[in-house]
Design a protein around this motif. Sequence first.
Motif, PDB file in Angstrom:
ATOM      1  N   LEU A 201     -13.299   5.709   1.169  1.00  0.00           N
ATOM      2  CA  LEU A 201     -12.312   4.649   1.321  1.00  0.00           C
ATOM      3  C   LEU A 201     -12.890   3.251   1.204  1.00  0.00           C
ATOM      4  O   LEU A 201     -12.144   2.291   1.273  1.00  0.00           O
ATOM      5  CB  LEU A 201     -11.620   4.792   2.686  1.00  0.00           C
ATOM      6  N   ALA A 202     -14.187   3.129   1.076  1.00  0.00           N
ATOM      7  CA  ALA A 202     -14.777   1.799   0.931  1.00  0.00           C
ATOM      8  C   ALA A 202     -14.320   1.196  -0.380  1.00  0.00           C
ATOM      9  O   ALA A 202     -14.276   1.860  -1.405  1.00  0.00           O
ATOM     10  CB  ALA A 202     -16.295   1.888   0.950  1.00  0.00           C
ATOM     11  N   VAL A 203     -13.982  -0.072  -0.365  1.00  0.00           N
ATOM     12  CA  VAL A 203     -13.485  -0.730  -1.568  1.00  0.00           C
ATOM     13  C   VAL A 203     -14.612  -0.892  -2.573  1.00  0.00           C
ATOM     14  O   VAL A 203     -15.668  -1.404  -2.248  1.00  0.00           O
ATOM     15  CB  VAL A 203     -12.889  -2.114  -1.228  1.00  0.00           C
ATOM     16  N   ALA A 204     -14.365  -0.467  -3.822  1.00  0.00           N
ATOM     17  CA  ALA A 204     -15.365  -0.634  -4.864  1.00  0.00           C
ATOM     18  C   ALA A 204     -15.332  -2.068  -5.375  1.00  0.00           C
ATOM     19  O   ALA A 204     -14.328  -2.754  -5.266  1.00  0.00           O
ATOM     20  CB  ALA A 204     -15.084   0.339  -6.016  1.00  0.00           C
ATOM     21  N   SER A 205     -16.445  -2.532  -5.937  1.00  0.00           N
ATOM     22  CA  SER A 205     -16.502  -3.864  -6.511  1.00  0.00           C
ATOM     23  C   SER A 205     -15.624  -3.907  -7.735  1.00  0.00           C
ATOM     24  O   SER A 205     -15.659  -3.004  -8.528  1.00  0.00           O
ATOM     25  CB  SER A 205     -17.905  -4.248  -6.967  1.00  0.00           C
TER      26      SER A 205
ATOM     27  N   LEU B 152       1.193   9.038   2.044  1.00  0.00           N
ATOM     28  CA  LEU B 152       0.699   9.498   0.755  1.00  0.00           C
ATOM     29  C   LEU B 152       1.334  10.806   0.311  1.00  0.00           C
ATOM     30  O   LEU B 152       1.970  11.502   1.105  1.00  0.00           O
ATOM     31  CB  LEU B 152      -0.827   9.653   0.828  1.00  0.00           C
ATOM     32  N   GLY B 153       1.130  11.129  -0.958  1.00  0.00           N
ATOM     33  CA  GLY B 153       1.767  12.303  -1.547  1.00  0.00           C
ATOM     34  C   GLY B 153       1.281  13.625  -1.014  1.00  0.00           C
ATOM     35  O   GLY B 153       1.951  14.650  -1.192  1.00  0.00           O
ATOM     36  N   ASP B 154       0.117  13.638  -0.355  1.00  0.00           N
ATOM     37  CA  ASP B 154      -0.387  14.887   0.209  1.00  0.00           C
ATOM     38  C   ASP B 154       0.078  15.102   1.647  1.00  0.00           C
ATOM     39  O   ASP B 154      -0.365  16.028   2.319  1.00  0.00           O
ATOM     40  CB  ASP B 154      -1.913  14.930   0.147  1.00  0.00           C
ATOM     41  N   GLY B 155       0.991  14.241   2.121  1.00  0.00           N
ATOM     42  CA  GLY B 155       1.536  14.392   3.461  1.00  0.00           C
ATOM     43  C   GLY B 155       0.799  13.626   4.536  1.00  0.00           C
ATOM     44  O   GLY B 155       1.249  13.590   5.693  1.00  0.00           O
ATOM     45  N   SER B 156      -0.308  13.003   4.200  1.00  0.00           N
ATOM     46  CA  SER B 156      -1.059  12.230   5.187  1.00  0.00           C
ATOM     47  C   SER B 156      -0.492  10.816   5.322  1.00  0.00           C
ATOM     48  O   SER B 156       0.255  10.346   4.468  1.00  0.00           O
ATOM     49  CB  SER B 156      -2.540  12.168   4.799  1.00  0.00           C
ATOM     50  N   SER B 157      -0.858  10.154   6.410  1.00  0.00           N
ATOM     51  CA  SER B 157      -0.437   8.774   6.625  1.00  0.00           C
ATOM     52  C   SER B 157      -1.625   7.967   7.108  1.00  0.00           C
ATOM     53  O   SER B 157      -2.511   8.487   7.796  1.00  0.00           O
ATOM     54  CB  SER B 157       0.709   8.703   7.643  1.00  0.00           C
ATOM     55  N   VAL B 158      -1.661   6.685   6.723  1.00  0.00           N
ATOM     56  CA  VAL B 158      -2.784   5.805   7.039  1.00  0.00           C
ATOM     57  C   VAL B 158      -2.255   4.484   7.581  1.00  0.00           C
ATOM     58  O   VAL B 158      -1.558   3.766   6.873  1.00  0.00           O
ATOM     59  CB  VAL B 158      -3.642   5.536   5.784  1.00  0.00           C
ATOM     60  N   PRO B 159      -2.566   4.133   8.829  1.00  0.00           N
ATOM     61  CA  PRO B 159      -2.214   2.804   9.336  1.00  0.00           C
ATOM     62  C   PRO B 159      -3.185   1.772   8.754  1.00  0.00           C
ATOM     63  O   PRO B 159      -4.387   2.026   8.662  1.00  0.00           O
ATOM     64  CB  PRO B 159      -2.397   2.927  10.855  1.00  0.00           C
ATOM     65  N   LEU B 160      -2.653   0.629   8.342  1.00  0.00           N
ATOM     66  CA  LEU B 160      -3.481  -0.453   7.797  1.00  0.00           C
ATOM     67  C   LEU B 160      -3.246  -1.736   8.578  1.00  0.00           C
ATOM     68  O   LEU B 160      -2.105  -2.099   8.857  1.00  0.00           O
ATOM     69  CB  LEU B 160      -3.147  -0.718   6.328  1.00  0.00           C
TER      70      LEU B 160
ATOM     71  N   LEU C 153      -2.365  -2.523  -2.720  1.00  0.00           N
ATOM     72  CA  LEU C 153      -2.249  -2.742  -1.276  1.00  0.00           C
ATOM     73  C   LEU C 153      -3.641  -2.629  -0.679  1.00  0.00           C
ATOM     74  O   LEU C 153      -4.305  -1.613  -0.812  1.00  0.00           O
ATOM     75  CB  LEU C 153      -1.313  -1.696  -0.657  1.00  0.00           C
ATOM     76  N   ARG C 154      -4.094  -3.704  -0.022  1.00  0.00           N
ATOM     77  CA  ARG C 154      -5.439  -3.745   0.529  1.00  0.00           C
ATOM     78  C   ARG C 154      -5.385  -3.987   2.023  1.00  0.00           C
ATOM     79  O   ARG C 154      -4.476  -4.661   2.515  1.00  0.00           O
ATOM     80  CB  ARG C 154      -6.258  -4.854  -0.136  1.00  0.00           C
ATOM     81  N   GLY C 155      -6.354  -3.434   2.729  1.00  0.00           N
ATOM     82  CA  GLY C 155      -6.407  -3.649   4.167  1.00  0.00           C
ATOM     83  C   GLY C 155      -7.549  -2.890   4.796  1.00  0.00           C
ATOM     84  O   GLY C 155      -8.494  -2.471   4.120  1.00  0.00           O
ATOM     85  N   GLU C 156      -7.450  -2.706   6.115  1.00  0.00           N
ATOM     86  CA  GLU C 156      -8.465  -1.977   6.873  1.00  0.00           C
ATOM     87  C   GLU C 156      -7.799  -0.905   7.715  1.00  0.00           C
ATOM     88  O   GLU C 156      -6.688  -1.085   8.204  1.00  0.00           O
ATOM     89  CB  GLU C 156      -9.227  -2.918   7.807  1.00  0.00           C
ATOM     90  N   SER C 157      -8.502   0.211   7.884  1.00  0.00           N
ATOM     91  CA  SER C 157      -8.038   1.216   8.827  1.00  0.00           C
ATOM     92  C   SER C 157      -8.221   0.673  10.239  1.00  0.00           C
ATOM     93  O   SER C 157      -8.846  -0.376  10.444  1.00  0.00           O
ATOM     94  CB  SER C 157      -8.840   2.519   8.663  1.00  0.00           C
ATOM     95  N   LEU C 158      -7.691   1.373  11.216  1.00  0.00           N
ATOM     96  CA  LEU C 158      -7.803   0.912  12.594  1.00  0.00           C
ATOM     97  C   LEU C 158      -9.248   0.928  13.085  1.00  0.00           C
ATOM     98  O   LEU C 158      -9.575   0.291  14.095  1.00  0.00           O
ATOM     99  CB  LEU C 158      -6.922   1.776  13.501  1.00  0.00           C
ATOM    100  N   THR C 159     -10.121   1.641  12.354  1.00  0.00           N
ATOM    101  CA  THR C 159     -11.542   1.667  12.717  1.00  0.00           C
ATOM    102  C   THR C 159     -12.362   0.668  11.901  1.00  0.00           C
ATOM    103  O   THR C 159     -13.583   0.622  12.015  1.00  0.00           O
ATOM    104  CB  THR C 159     -12.128   3.076  12.522  1.00  0.00           C
ATOM    105  N   GLY C 160     -11.664  -0.114  11.039  1.00  0.00           N
ATOM    106  CA  GLY C 160     -12.347  -1.167  10.290  1.00  0.00           C
ATOM    107  C   GLY C 160     -12.817  -0.781   8.909  1.00  0.00           C
ATOM    108  O   GLY C 160     -13.505  -1.567   8.249  1.00  0.00           O
ATOM    109  N   THR C 161     -12.432   0.415   8.409  1.00  0.00           N
ATOM    110  CA  THR C 161     -12.828   0.837   7.063  1.00  0.00           C
ATOM    111  C   THR C 161     -11.952   0.156   6.012  1.00  0.00           C
ATOM    112  O   THR C 161     -10.724   0.182   6.107  1.00  0.00           O
ATOM    113  CB  THR C 161     -12.677   2.361   6.905  1.00  0.00           C
ATOM    114  N   LYS C 162     -12.578  -0.468   5.015  1.00  0.00           N
ATOM    115  CA  LYS C 162     -11.838  -1.135   3.948  1.00  0.00           C
ATOM    116  C   LYS C 162     -11.112  -0.092   3.102  1.00  0.00           C
ATOM    117  O   LYS C 162     -11.676   0.942   2.732  1.00  0.00           O
ATOM    118  CB  LYS C 162     -12.791  -1.932   3.060  1.00  0.00           C
TER     119      LYS C 162
END
Length: 204
Positions: free
Chosen positions: A18-22, A48-56, A167-176
């Motif tokens: 999940l780290a943002v590439a340059s 997401l399409g696989d049924g998962s969800s990500v807070p940003l 859409l850009r942001g960070e996970s709740l743990t700070g992952t870009k």
Amino acid sequence: MWTIPARRGSRAFTRARLAVASLAALAGGAVPCVAQPAGERPPIVVRLGDGSSVPLRQWSLSYEYFSWPQGGAQTDGTAARREGSELWIGKRIVRLDGATLQIEYDTIERERDVDGETRKVKVPSPRAIKLVAAGKATNLKVEPPHRELMAPDVDKKRMVVARSLDLRGESLTGTKMDFCLLSYSTLVECGEGPEHQVMQVEFP
């Protein structure tokens, strides 16, 4: 005939990376990013399409565009971005407070290298968007932003072409994190796999 270099799947990351590439501009430099001033925004939820969800959190909508001198070669052009919190459709500005943005996909054909051969394969591509707010659903066009919204500071003598909405942001743990929402060009592809497909974004 000059062509803008393609960007295939560069905005969609698996959850394992999940780290943002340059981001590289045509000449190999970093893509400039013009940010609109904004305070701390409440977190959003990406489904997401696989049924998962990500807070940003600390999220933004990032519009990527490509510009080059009018009458010149596109090889002399550069890629850049403009950040915001609103959806830009043509000249229209759509606020997303309290709304849910839904993205529908269609299947299109693209050329791929398969076992050393160039073949046409079917891949998903965003085709329509729907905004649900206050119990009302509104269908919206997948239309690139007007240059006055996307690139207001670019010299009028330069050509400007929209490439994508990310859409850009960070996970709740700070992952870009970085997700491709919409493509405005055949040179950019979004959501090739279910784990990359943004089906819904819930804004507080």
